[in-house]
Motif scaffolding. Structure first.
Motif, PDB file in Angstrom:
ATOM      1  N   CYS A 178      40.227  42.952  34.324  1.00 43.10           N
ATOM      2  CA  CYS A 178      41.603  42.721  34.766  1.00 43.10           C
ATOM      3  C   CYS A 178      41.776  41.260  35.153  1.00 43.10           C
ATOM      4  O   CYS A 178      40.933  40.699  35.854  1.00 43.10           O
ATOM      5  N   ASN A 180      44.732  40.191  36.603  1.00 42.77           N
ATOM      6  CA  ASN A 180      45.944  40.103  37.420  1.00 42.77           C
ATOM      7  C   ASN A 180      45.707  39.574  38.833  1.00 42.77           C
ATOM      8  O   ASN A 180      46.621  39.018  39.435  1.00 42.77           O
ATOM      9  N   PHE A 181      44.536  39.761  39.364  1.00 39.98           N
ATOM     10  CA  PHE A 181      44.212  39.256  40.696  1.00 39.98           C
ATOM     11  C   PHE A 181      45.261  39.597  41.751  1.00 39.98           C
ATOM     12  O   PHE A 181      45.736  38.724  42.469  1.00 39.98           O
ATOM     13  N   CYS A 182      45.637  40.860  41.836  1.00 37.41           N
ATOM     14  CA  CYS A 182      46.408  41.308  42.993  1.00 37.41           C
ATOM     15  C   CYS A 182      45.543  40.972  44.210  1.00 37.41           C
ATOM     16  O   CYS A 182      44.323  41.190  44.170  1.00 37.41           O
ATOM     17  N   PHE A 184      44.861  42.113  47.047  1.00 38.80           N
ATOM     18  CA  PHE A 184      44.106  43.123  47.796  1.00 38.80           C
ATOM     19  C   PHE A 184      42.934  43.675  47.005  1.00 38.80           C
ATOM     20  O   PHE A 184      42.092  44.377  47.548  1.00 38.80           O
ATOM     21  N   CYS A 185      42.865  43.403  45.705  1.00 40.89           N
ATOM     22  CA  CYS A 185      42.062  44.243  44.801  1.00 40.89           C
ATOM     23  C   CYS A 185      40.737  43.605  44.370  1.00 40.89           C
ATOM     24  O   CYS A 185      40.681  42.431  43.989  1.00 40.89           O
ATOM     25  N   VAL A 187      38.887  44.736  41.819  1.00 41.35           N
ATOM     26  CA  VAL A 187      38.563  45.021  40.413  1.00 41.35           C
ATOM     27  C   VAL A 187      38.329  43.763  39.552  1.00 41.35           C
ATOM     28  O   VAL A 187      37.364  43.719  38.780  1.00 41.35           O
ATOM     29  N   PRO A 188      39.158  42.711  39.672  1.00 47.20           N
ATOM     30  CA  PRO A 188      38.881  41.534  38.832  1.00 47.20           C
ATOM     31  C   PRO A 188      37.495  40.929  39.082  1.00 47.20           C
ATOM     32  O   PRO A 188      36.934  40.279  38.203  1.00 47.20           O
ATOM     33  N   GLN A 222      41.685  48.992  32.913  1.00 48.04           N
ATOM     34  CA  GLN A 222      42.125  48.623  34.260  1.00 48.04           C
ATOM     35  C   GLN A 222      43.580  48.188  34.228  1.00 48.04           C
ATOM     36  O   GLN A 222      44.283  48.264  35.224  1.00 48.04           O
ATOM     37  N   HIS A 256      50.220  48.352  34.394  1.00 51.80           N
ATOM     38  CA  HIS A 256      50.842  47.468  35.389  1.00 51.80           C
ATOM     39  C   HIS A 256      52.322  47.354  35.016  1.00 51.80           C
ATOM     40  O   HIS A 256      52.647  47.245  33.828  1.00 51.80           O
ATOM     41  N   ARG A 295      52.036  40.697  43.073  1.00 52.03           N
ATOM     42  CA  ARG A 295      52.335  41.778  42.127  1.00 52.03           C
ATOM     43  C   ARG A 295      53.282  41.344  41.008  1.00 52.03           C
ATOM     44  O   ARG A 295      53.532  42.096  40.085  1.00 52.03           O
TER      45      ARG A 295
HETATM   46 FE1  SF4 Z   1      44.154  44.577  38.389  1.00 48.31          FE
HETATM   47 FE2  SF4 Z   1      45.279  46.854  39.153  1.00 48.31          FE
HETATM   48 FE3  SF4 Z   1      43.598  45.617  40.758  1.00 48.31          FE
HETATM   49 FE4  SF4 Z   1      45.982  44.569  40.352  1.00 48.31          FE
HETATM   50  S1  SF4 Z   1      45.570  46.565  41.339  1.00 48.31           S
HETATM   51  S2  SF4 Z   1      44.026  43.427  40.303  1.00 48.31           S
HETATM   52  S3  SF4 Z   1      46.338  45.108  38.229  1.00 48.31           S
HETATM   53  S4  SF4 Z   1      43.113  46.504  38.787  1.00 48.31           S
END
Ligand code: SF4
Ligand code: SAH
Ligand code: F3S
Length: 458
Positions: A178, A180-182, A184-185, A187-188, A222, A256, A295
């Protein structure tokens, strides 16, 4: 073996045949977290089978215990910490036992996991599973503690066929990572950069699945709807997959909101086999909070997208994710989230307490300053609200007819089926002439907030 202290990106993608190790071990593999982890565990099974391993559900009988872990919230970490602490004692008795941590938590905490938990023999991140046989062999043979946590720009495990569990639905990873680098997240950082698989490989995989009798595929990523490979975008891919004979339903997760062009909505509206269900994660209603979350949309833009989706795809079901108590979120800003939920009336929603994650932008910039009690109250409030909305929706369906796909026995009674509508609602009904995988029409007789009950129509 390569050991890294930072999530370096590597261009090297060793092929499966480049891993010669035979590891005739009995492996117990336990999976936590999202569907992508379930899918990755299916890949891990294939990789380890290929090097001579077999699998057991019985932890006590295993030579190797592997946890495929999630890092999305602290609660996910805590479950694994408790298991690793317990295994420290266990290893005093079972000296040859190898314990490995795979997945997002190992990628997130890296060598810190080895330092903190003496029971852990190896850690292996989501892009490094081809190295797993080697890690296990070294741990068993040389008692070496191993680390494989390189992220790759290219690894898609394209050439590895997942070892799937039987069922009506098959997961297909179409992209990984991913960008997107939200804020809070995690995952990236745990999954690395976005990369998409070749559409030809995805369609071939779908054809094989149809031949094996699967009725439904769910395209996984993702950020599934940012899929792009050469000239093929997500809408093109969805149409190609929907055209595979034998596949009755195509779903996708997680998308997203930024990637819903009219072309994609048009494809979902016009292709019968594409399910009329869209997961549209809102996260928060306040523009200030959304901006702080990175976002990329305002409340107004989100609401306009909902209108556009509903205008293009009549009767579409919408679901969402909400985070309560993001840093500095005030009561008034939380009320904006509630306002959007009342206005949109999602069919279902998942509510989470904000959990500060190591390495994320939010953790670096802001204190986790909303008290835990306030987060819990906000979550409870929205869960109650959503239950009322879901119940109201479901009651309007009583007396009507829905088409469902039978997924298995109902949780409460083996005399009843658990089936799912195209819009993702669970329907329970009895019909001894039907079986798993059948598609049939059901008249809805009763409704609760979570489930519909009905009688089959012949
Ligand atoms: Fe990526 Fe979803 Fe996490 Fe945002 S919330 S960084 S879109 S995985
Ligand atoms: N890629 C997907 C979601 C991945 S995680 C998407 O963008 O929608 C699933 C959900 O977990 C997110 O939608 C979010 O609501 C929640 N989540 C992610 N990080 C979180 C955190 N730090 N604390 C609480 N919830 C979080
Ligand atoms: Fe968890 Fe990693 Fe999935 S953090 S939600 S297992 S992508």
């Amino acid at each position: 073996m390569t050991t890294t202290l930072s999530p370096n990106v590597t261009r090297r993608v060793p092929s499966l045949s480049a891993v010669p190790n035979r590891v005739a071990a009995l492996v117990n593999l336990q999976t936590f977290g999202c569907q992508m982890n379930e899918y990755d565990s299916e890949l891990v099974r294939t990789i380890l089978h290929g090097s001579g391993c077999s699998f057991t559900e019985d932890e006590a009988a295993a030579d190797v215990i592997l946890f495929n872990t999630c890092a999305i919230r602290e609660t996910a970490h805590n479950r694994i910490y408790a298991r690793l602490d317990a295994l420290k004692e266990e290893k005093k008795e079972r000296r040859d036992l190898v314990v490995g941590v795979l997945g997002c938590m190992s990628q997130n905490l890296k060598e810190g996991l080895l330092l903190r938990f003496p029971a852990v023999d190896l850690i292996c991140g989501p892009d490094a599973y081809r190295q797993l046989p080697d890690l296990i062999a070294r741990s068993r043979g040389l008692r070496e503690r191993g680390t494989a946590i390189e992220l790759s720009e290219y690894e898609t495990y394209e050439d590895i066929a997942p070892t799937r569990v039987e069922g009506v639905n098959a997961w297909i990873a179409i992209m990984r990572g991913c960008d997107n680098f939200c804020t809070f997240c995690v995952v990236p950082y745990t999954r690395g950069r976005e990369r998409s698989r070749d559409p030809r490989g995805i369609v071939e995989e779908t054809c094989r699945l149809a031949d094996q009798g699967y009725k439904q595929v769910t395209l996984l990523g993702q950020n599934a709807n940012s899929y792009r490979c050469d000239g093929t975008d997500f809408a093109d891919l969805m149409r190609q997959v929907a055209a595979v004979p034998g596949i009755a339903r195509v779903r996708f997760t997680s998308p997203h909101p930024k990637d819903f062009p009219a072309k994609l909505l048009g494809a979902i509206a016009s292709e019968d086999h594409l399910c009329k269900h869209i997961h549209l994660p809102l996260q928060a209603g306040s523009d200030r909070v959304l901006k702080k979350m990175n976002r990329d949309y305002t409340q107004d833009e989100f609401l306009r997208l909902v209108d556009q989706i509903r205008a293009t795809i009549p009767n579409v079901a919408l679901s969402t994710d909400i985070i309560c108590g993001f840093p500095t979120e005030s009561d008034d800003e939380f009320a904006e989230t509630e306002k959007v939920m009342r206005g949109v009336e999602f069919d279902s929603a998942f509510m989470f307490k904000y959990s500060q994650r190591v390495g994320t932008i939010a953790a670096k910039l802001w204190d986790d300053d909303v008290p835990d009690l306030v987060k819990s109250q906000r979550v409870t409030h929205l869960v109650d609200l959503q239950r009322q909305i879901s119940l109201r929706h479901h009651l309007t369906m009583v007396g009507g007819t829905v088409t469902v796909l039978i997924e298995g026995e109902s949780r409460k009674s083996s005399a009843e089926w658990r089936a799912r509508t195209d819009g993702n609602t669970i329907v329970v009904f009895a019909d001894s002439s039907r079986t798993i995988g059948d598609i049939c029409d059901v008249r809805i007789m009763e409704a609760s907030a979570n489930t519909l009950r009905g009688i089959p129509l012949t």
